[in-house]
Design a protein around this motif. Sequence first.
Motif, short mmCIF file in Angstrom:
data_model
loop_
_atom_site.label_atom_id
_atom_site.label_comp_id
_atom_site.label_asym_id
_atom_site.label_seq_id
_atom_site.Cartn_x
_atom_site.Cartn_y
_atom_site.Cartn_z
N LEU A 304 0.95 -1.18 0.18
CA LEU A 304 0.09 -0.12 0.02
C LEU A 304 0.91 1.17 -0.08
N ASN A 307 2.19 1.48 -3.81
CA ASN A 307 1.35 1.86 -5.06
C ASN A 307 -0.06 1.62 -4.32
N PRO A 308 -0.59 2.55 -3.52
CA PRO A 308 -1.95 2.38 -3.12
C PRO A 308 -3.25 2.28 -4.10
N GLN A 309 -2.81 2.96 -5.20
CA GLN A 309 -3.84 3.07 -6.20
C GLN A 309 -3.98 1.76 -6.90
N ALA A 310 -2.71 0.91 -7.18
CA ALA A 310 -3.12 -0.19 -7.78
C ALA A 310 -3.92 -1.29 -6.98
N LEU A 312 -5.99 0.01 -4.93
CA LEU A 312 -7.61 0.37 -4.82
C LEU A 312 -8.20 0.15 -6.11
N ASN A 313 -7.61 0.16 -7.23
CA ASN A 313 -8.05 -0.22 -8.54
C ASN A 313 -8.82 -1.70 -8.46
N GLY A 316 -11.33 -1.71 -5.54
CA GLY A 316 -12.00 -0.37 -5.32
C GLY A 316 -13.43 -0.65 -4.90
N LEU A 325 -7.01 3.57 4.50
CA LEU A 325 -5.75 2.69 3.80
C LEU A 325 -5.29 1.66 4.78
N PRO A 473 2.41 -4.60 -5.15
CA PRO A 473 0.70 -4.21 -5.28
C PRO A 473 0.09 -5.00 -6.28
N GLU A 474 0.59 -5.41 -7.39
CA GLU A 474 -0.50 -6.09 -8.29
C GLU A 474 -0.57 -7.34 -7.95
#
Length: 591
Positions: A304, A307-310, A312-313, A316, A325, A473-474
């Motif tokens: 997190l 790359n928190p956005q990865a 969250l995507n 989400g 987070l 992250p992925e």
Amino acid sequence: MKNGTKGEKALKKQNRQSVLEGALILMAATVVVKVIGALFKIPLANILGGGGMGYFMTAYSLFNPLYALATAGLPVAVSKLVSESVARGRCQDAKRVFRLSLCLFLATGTLGCIAMVLGARSFSQAVGNPGAALAVAVMGPAVFFGCFTSAFRGYNEGLRNMTPTALSQVVEAVARLVFGIAFATYLLHHGMAEYASYGTVYGQAAASLEDAQRLVLPVASAGAVAGISVSTACGSLFLLLRQFFCRDGITREQLASSPRARSRRELGRMLLTVALPVCLASAAVNLTSLIDLGSIMNRLSTALEENPQAILNMYGGLLPEGMTLSEIPNYLYGSYTGLAVTVFNLVPALTVTFGTSALPAVSSSWAVKNYQATKRNIQSILRITALVAIPAGLGIFALSGPILNLLFSSRAAEAAIAAPVLRWMGLAVILVAMASPVNSMLQAVGRADVPVKMILAGGLVKLGCNYLLIAVPEINIKGAPVGTILCYGLILSVSLRILCRETGIALEWGKTFGKPFLAGIGCALCAWAAYGFFSRGVFSSRLSTLAAVAVGGGFYLMFLLFSKGFVKEDVLMLPGGEKVSKILEKYSLLG
């Protein structure tokens, strides 16, 4: 040797069970326990959700290795010594081993309980989940009562009587269901009622309804844990009363003809010599859950931060509204352990019964150098375990999503998170389910050091995979099953090779693993195709899942019958096996 033969024959006339009879008794109890457990864990997950299950499973994941030590490791040591003593006609030794083990295990349970209560806060902070401290502390008494029951279970298992263990497990399961759900529900509703009246939850101010729901979850989770502690006390009381009112199968005549018992010091030394490696192996079996507990949330936090956005995507639409987070690791961990691991553990829980039943039989035949009986029992257990583990694991791989939606229908978001993880855990199911009986049989032939060494080596593989993969992250939580597959693949392959070498067994690989594997692939494909057909407007999703499981199971049974996958020796060891064997032989369906 003569005394041993007489002792064996005398007990056989009473309540001794064959390997498969004992395994079937334990398996029947395990099925009942797992059904009751599902009635406990599934509603609990629906009540607490991913966040609450994160707290509950943090305590449960710490408790599991300690409980396994008490209810699997310690009874194995007692069972091994008791079965060897009876095989040699030393029934007074068997009685004294039981009394010594009771004193030793009570002391061990007391220390474990104190350590769990006093170390709850420090442990919870160390694994990155401080909200679980109350649940961890409340679990302490369960360790004490688990150790208490281990002496009774091990003694009866050593006498080849699995019934007391089976009945006590059912008693515990019923008590866990009743008290666990009742405590959790009461504390949840009481906390929310306090918020509605005063704006606080157990004395803590709540700024909103969502805040109140987050504050009540640690307390409600501790209530569910308290139900587990009460259930172990109920199991202990049952075994104590049964031991007091029922005979154990050793007669006065056998005691009178038995040599004088060895000294307490000598038997205590023998008990510890057997118990220490066996207990280490038993604790090490749960090493992967401890590794997950200690690494997943910490490595998810690292992912997190990177790359928190990865993340969250990816999740989400599945995360509760307003979740921060910092709360995501606990939520993902709760979805993984509360849903995926719950399903994953069903199959190994069944196959461990084969190892429990095999250990006293293999120990006694090995002790009197009856190598033919030893090989026969080992080969039978390996065949039966493969018949159960392979189709179950491949079936979970094929239907991971539908199974989770069937069991956790009110937690669709958590089920969606857990489904891809469970799919690959289905392959790990086969390896874990096979490894447990192999470890038990290694202990029975005096190689308790092998499970310890191999599981520690596998644990390092698991830890390395978690450390590297979950922080990506992925990948995140989806990296957890990879380490489990590699860990138990290593353990099973090396342990099985050593077992065959030690006992001189030349396995028939095709008969033992080949036919169940081919049948299991067909089973999984049929189940997958049947679900696809039935779910297209024919049945609801839940009925489609049940129908798919029935179709897959039917194919598996038919394939094994027509390919002669069932062996006559195994069938004869079952209750009423002669009648079943004659029917199958009549139609040329036995291998």
